[in-house]
Design an enzyme around this catalytic site. Structure first.
Site, PDB file in Angstrom:
ATOM      1  N   ASP A   1      32.034  29.922  41.787  1.00 39.80           N
ATOM      2  CA  ASP A   1      32.698  29.204  42.878  1.00 39.80           C
ATOM      3  C   ASP A   1      32.528  29.928  44.205  1.00 39.80           C
ATOM      4  O   ASP A   1      32.214  29.312  45.237  1.00 39.80           O
ATOM      5  CB  ASP A   1      34.189  29.059  42.575  1.00 39.80           C
ATOM      6  CG  ASP A   1      34.504  27.834  41.732  1.00 39.80           C
ATOM      7  OD1 ASP A   1      33.783  26.838  41.844  1.00 39.80           O
ATOM      8  OD2 ASP A   1      35.477  27.880  40.963  1.00 39.80           O
ATOM      9  N   TYR A   2      32.732  31.231  44.207  1.00 39.79           N
ATOM     10  CA  TYR A   2      32.645  31.980  45.459  1.00 39.79           C
ATOM     11  C   TYR A   2      31.194  32.177  45.900  1.00 39.79           C
ATOM     12  O   TYR A   2      30.888  32.171  47.105  1.00 39.79           O
ATOM     13  CB  TYR A   2      33.388  33.308  45.340  1.00 39.79           C
ATOM     14  CG  TYR A   2      34.881  33.111  45.434  1.00 39.79           C
ATOM     15  CD1 TYR A   2      35.540  33.209  46.647  1.00 39.79           C
ATOM     16  CD2 TYR A   2      35.630  32.774  44.314  1.00 39.79           C
ATOM     17  CE1 TYR A   2      36.907  32.995  46.752  1.00 39.79           C
ATOM     18  CE2 TYR A   2      36.999  32.562  44.399  1.00 39.79           C
ATOM     19  CZ  TYR A   2      37.638  32.671  45.624  1.00 39.79           C
ATOM     20  OH  TYR A   2      38.985  32.447  45.724  1.00 39.79           O
TER      21      TYR A   2
END
Length: 400
Positions: free
Chosen positions: A171-172
């Site tokens: 996600d990051y």
């Protein structure tokens, strides 16, 4: 709160955040850190998932990941709500969403529809599998993307089942890739006069881009990358070792020069010239015996002593840090990797600083995550010109 720099590099850029959990909204957070005006659209009454289990609440996580954002409420499942979004889009430089393609099509928010409304707007679609391909309509989260990208398969010990990363790594990674793509597209629009465009980012692609030489090696040799635990199959020694106080220290001495320093530090300088350890290639072939020697040596010292000894000898090393270790570490504080801000609910709250660090136009935290719908009047009246009566009617009807 951090002092506002005189000039923020994305000042004047307006971003509409039509997303939830997690890569897409964090993309908007990164842009907000560097000056973009970010308007976050949330479900009326409940708000974003990151707010926490209680509807409309403010969790510490929300305070960090919704920082520098304005909150408006809007029910995207209603026709009137969808109409409001379509009216908002032309007023924004960037629109970020992560709803699945079938949902976007049913709401009239697919790329073709929004491009027709706002040809100069950069449209960012962060979806599980992308807007094209046979899996485009499938849903995904970080865990699923990690599995599909091949990251989970290679993570863990060889004799055990694969494990997912302890953080939402993909996600990051996707958020940084998304923010990079936005800045690239804005440069193309504003400097090269290229107009807006659609950014199509599949969540799994961020993880797959980190797969090193796994694909090229497989294509040329047929070798499939397998789990190696803490070891690297091509760089030896590079692993984690248990110390006398029961902690773990990560050591990387994979180059010939670094291994020579480590061997000297261990009191066995002759290892650096031994036929079975003199080069990276032969060390990889004799890794088990070498790791046994290093493990025995590391076990005689505490983690702090071992890290200090290695660092002074210029051999890269670090203890495996828990979040408690990080919160107390002087380097994180003095460098400013974490900062403490004042939050209305949580008081002095430490959080990750805006990254990366720019010398002339550093990012800043101007506000923590807002209350639900705190900016409804500002946005709907100030941007769309709605009257107070229209705003009240939309609210009473549950549209906002």
């Amino acid at each position: 709160m951090a002092t506002l720099p005189q000039a923020l590099p994305l000042a004047g850029i307006r971003v509409l955040d039509l997303s939830t959990v997690l890569a897409a909204p964090v993309t908007a957070t990164f842009l907000g850190d560097f000056g973009a005006e970010v308007v976050k659209v949330e479900e009326p009454g409940r708000g974003d998932f990151t707010r926490g289990a209680k509807a409309g609440a403010r969790s510490p996580y929300w305070a960090q990941e919704a920082r520098n954002k304005k909150s408006v409420t809007l029910d995207l499942r209603t026709g009137r709500g969808q109409d409001l979004v379509r009216r908002l889009v032309p007023h924004f430089d960037v629109v970020i969403t992560n709803y699945r393609p079938p949902t976007l099509r049913s709401w009239g928010l697919d790329p073709d529809a929004l491009r027709a409304l706002a040809p100069d707007t950069v449209l960012v679609y962060v979806t599980g599998y992308g807007l094209t391909g046979p899996y485009r309509d499938r849903g995904s989260f970080d865990r699923i993307a990690s599995a599909f990208a091949g990251l989970t398969y290679v993570t863990g010990d060889a004799d055990r089942s694969p494990v997912r990363s302890g953080y939402s790594t993909i996600d990051y990674m996707a958020a940084y890739l998304g923010a990079f793509s936005v800045v690239t597209a804005l440069y193309h629009r504003d400097v090269a006069g290229g107009g807006g465009q659609v950014i199509d980012l599949a969540l799994y692609e961020a993880g797959f881009r980190a797969s090193e030489d796994a694909l090229t090696s497989y294509a040329t040799t047929g070798r499939i990358r397998e789990r190696m635990g803490n070891r690297n199959p091509q760089i030896v020694p590079a692993s984690d070792f248990t110390t006398s106080d029961g902690r773990r220290v990560s050591i990387h001495a994979g180059t010939d020069a670094l291994f020579h320093r480590l061997a000297t530090l261990m009191g066995t300088p002759e290892l650096a010239d031994a036929p079975e350890y003199a080069t990276r290639a032969v060390r990889a072939e004799n890794a088990d015996a070498l790791y046994t020697m290093i493990a025995d040596w590391a076990a005689t010292r505490t983690a702090d002593d071992l890290t200090k000894l290695l660092s002074e000898a210029d051999v890269p090393a670090s203890p495996l840090m828990s979040i408690a270790d990080i919160a107390a570490d002087p380097h994180y504080r003095e460098r400013g990797t974490l900062v403490t801000v004042e939050d209305p609910d949580f008081g002095e709250l430490p959080m990750v600083a805006p990254l990366p660090r720019l010398s002339k136009t550093p990012g800043s935290i101007r506000s923590t995550g807002p209350a639900l719908g705190a900016h409804n009047a500002e946005v709907y009246q100030g941007v769309l010109g709605l009257s107070p009566d229209e705003l009240a009617a939309l609210s009473s009807d549950g549209v906002i």
